[in-house]
Scaffold this motif. Structure first.
Motif, short mmCIF file in Angstrom:
data_model
loop_
_atom_site.label_atom_id
_atom_site.label_comp_id
_atom_site.label_asym_id
_atom_site.label_seq_id
_atom_site.Cartn_x
_atom_site.Cartn_y
_atom_site.Cartn_z
N ALA A 65 1.08 -1.42 0.00
CA ALA A 65 -0.55 0.49 -0.40
C ALA A 65 1.41 1.38 0.04
N ILE A 66 0.22 2.24 -0.74
CA ILE A 66 1.01 3.22 -0.58
C ILE A 66 0.99 4.15 0.94
N VAL A 67 1.30 4.34 2.39
CA VAL A 67 1.59 5.07 2.80
C VAL A 67 1.79 6.59 3.57
N ASN A 68 2.28 6.97 2.31
CA ASN A 68 2.20 8.56 2.85
C ASN A 68 2.66 9.16 1.31
N ARG A 82 6.34 12.74 -4.15
CA ARG A 82 6.43 11.40 -3.86
C ARG A 82 5.01 11.31 -2.59
N LEU A 83 5.50 9.74 -3.53
CA LEU A 83 4.08 8.72 -3.38
C LEU A 83 5.41 7.49 -2.02
N PHE A 84 5.30 7.16 -0.85
CA PHE A 84 5.77 6.47 -0.75
C PHE A 84 4.84 5.31 0.16
N PHE A 85 6.25 3.91 -0.29
CA PHE A 85 5.09 2.27 0.04
C PHE A 85 5.58 1.95 1.14
N GLU A 86 4.96 0.59 1.82
CA GLU A 86 5.24 -0.16 2.91
C GLU A 86 6.30 -0.46 2.88
N GLY A 87 7.27 -0.65 3.48
CA GLY A 87 8.19 -1.05 3.73
C GLY A 87 9.11 -0.12 3.13
N GLY A 88 9.27 0.96 3.51
CA GLY A 88 10.28 2.27 2.64
C GLY A 88 10.52 2.60 1.63
N ALA A 89 9.85 2.09 0.66
CA ALA A 89 10.64 2.80 -1.28
C ALA A 89 9.43 3.69 -1.75
N TRP A 90 10.32 4.27 -2.70
CA TRP A 90 9.15 5.46 -2.82
C TRP A 90 9.08 5.82 -4.46
N LEU A 91 8.63 6.78 -5.37
CA LEU A 91 8.33 6.89 -5.86
C LEU A 91 8.42 8.36 -6.07
N GLN A 92 9.22 8.83 -6.59
CA GLN A 92 9.35 10.39 -6.99
C GLN A 92 8.57 11.22 -7.95
N MET A 105 11.98 5.98 -9.21
CA MET A 105 11.72 4.70 -8.78
C MET A 105 13.10 4.44 -7.35
N PHE A 106 12.69 4.62 -6.11
CA PHE A 106 14.03 4.54 -5.02
C PHE A 106 13.60 2.98 -3.64
N ASP A 107 14.84 2.67 -3.90
CA ASP A 107 14.22 1.19 -2.88
C ASP A 107 14.30 2.00 -1.17
N PRO A 108 14.36 1.30 -0.20
CA PRO A 108 13.50 1.98 0.83
C PRO A 108 15.55 1.66 1.05
N PRO A 150 6.56 -2.47 -14.07
CA PRO A 150 8.07 -3.28 -13.27
C PRO A 150 8.42 -2.63 -13.12
N HIS A 151 8.79 -1.44 -13.71
CA HIS A 151 9.79 -0.79 -12.43
C HIS A 151 9.27 -0.70 -10.58
N ILE A 152 8.39 -0.45 -10.80
CA ILE A 152 7.78 -0.32 -9.48
C ILE A 152 7.97 -1.53 -9.02
N ALA A 153 7.63 -1.90 -9.49
CA ALA A 153 7.12 -4.15 -9.01
C ALA A 153 8.21 -4.67 -8.98
N ALA A 154 9.31 -4.00 -9.61
CA ALA A 154 10.51 -4.79 -9.12
C ALA A 154 11.18 -4.30 -8.16
N VAL A 155 11.03 -3.19 -7.31
CA VAL A 155 11.74 -2.91 -5.72
C VAL A 155 10.65 -3.09 -4.97
#
Length: 160
Positions: A65-68, A82-92, A105-108, A150-155
């Motif tokens: 889920a998107i958390v913030n 930015r969109l922050f996801f469960e686990g700490g990764a984010w998309l900006q 896309m950034f990993d945690p 796929p780049h979001i799913a990969a993370v």
């Protein structure tokens, strides 16, 4: 951690959805996107990518889920949303000095995984991109995210 959405008390075996556009059947887990309404659901067919209505699924898996969300403006007046996801990764979505928008896309750990210029109609600012992505993201199944983003799913899916 992903959400496993379960509706009703029936078995884990979901009913198959028959696409009225391409005349092929598929299970809810195969659908790229699912929007659930009160007594029906809209599925994006994995074959023709058109929307078909059917009974809601019994169970299916959503990606993390998107958390913030956040939006900042830097010293040069450039916006980053930015969109922050469960686990700490984010998309900006970041505005550049060349007046373009970059999707990153950034990993945690803060390591950039993918970056490119998004091509979306009706999106002029990073905030427009953020809202459009957030609205689409909440409808994705794990399968759909892997196919369409796929780049979001990969993370996000690789970390589970």
């Amino acid at each position: 951690m992903s959400d496993r959405i379960q509706i009703g008390a029936e078995s884990q075996e979901d009913r198959r959805v028959q696409c009225s556009h391409c005349d092929r059947g598929f299970g809810p887990q195969q659908a790229h996107r699912i929007r659930i309404h009160e007594s029906t659901a809209e599925y994006t067919c994995p074959w023709c990518e058109r929307t078909v209505s059917a009974d809601p699924p019994i169970a299916f898996e959503r990606p993390p889920a998107i958390v913030n969300r956040s939006c900042t403006t830097g010293e040069q007046g450039l916006t980053t949303a930015r969109l922050f996801f469960e686990g700490g990764a984010w998309l900006q979505f970041r505005e550049t000095e060349e007046e373009r928008i970059r999707e990153e896309m950034f990993d945690p750990d803060g390591k950039e995984i993918e970056s490119f210029g998004p091509d979306r109609e009706g999106c002029d600012t990073p905030i427009d991109h953020l809202h459009q992505e957030a609205n689409r993201y909440v409808t994705y199944t794990k399968t759909g995210l892997g196919v369409q983003r796929p780049h979001i799913a990969a993370v996000l899916l690789d970390e589970q």
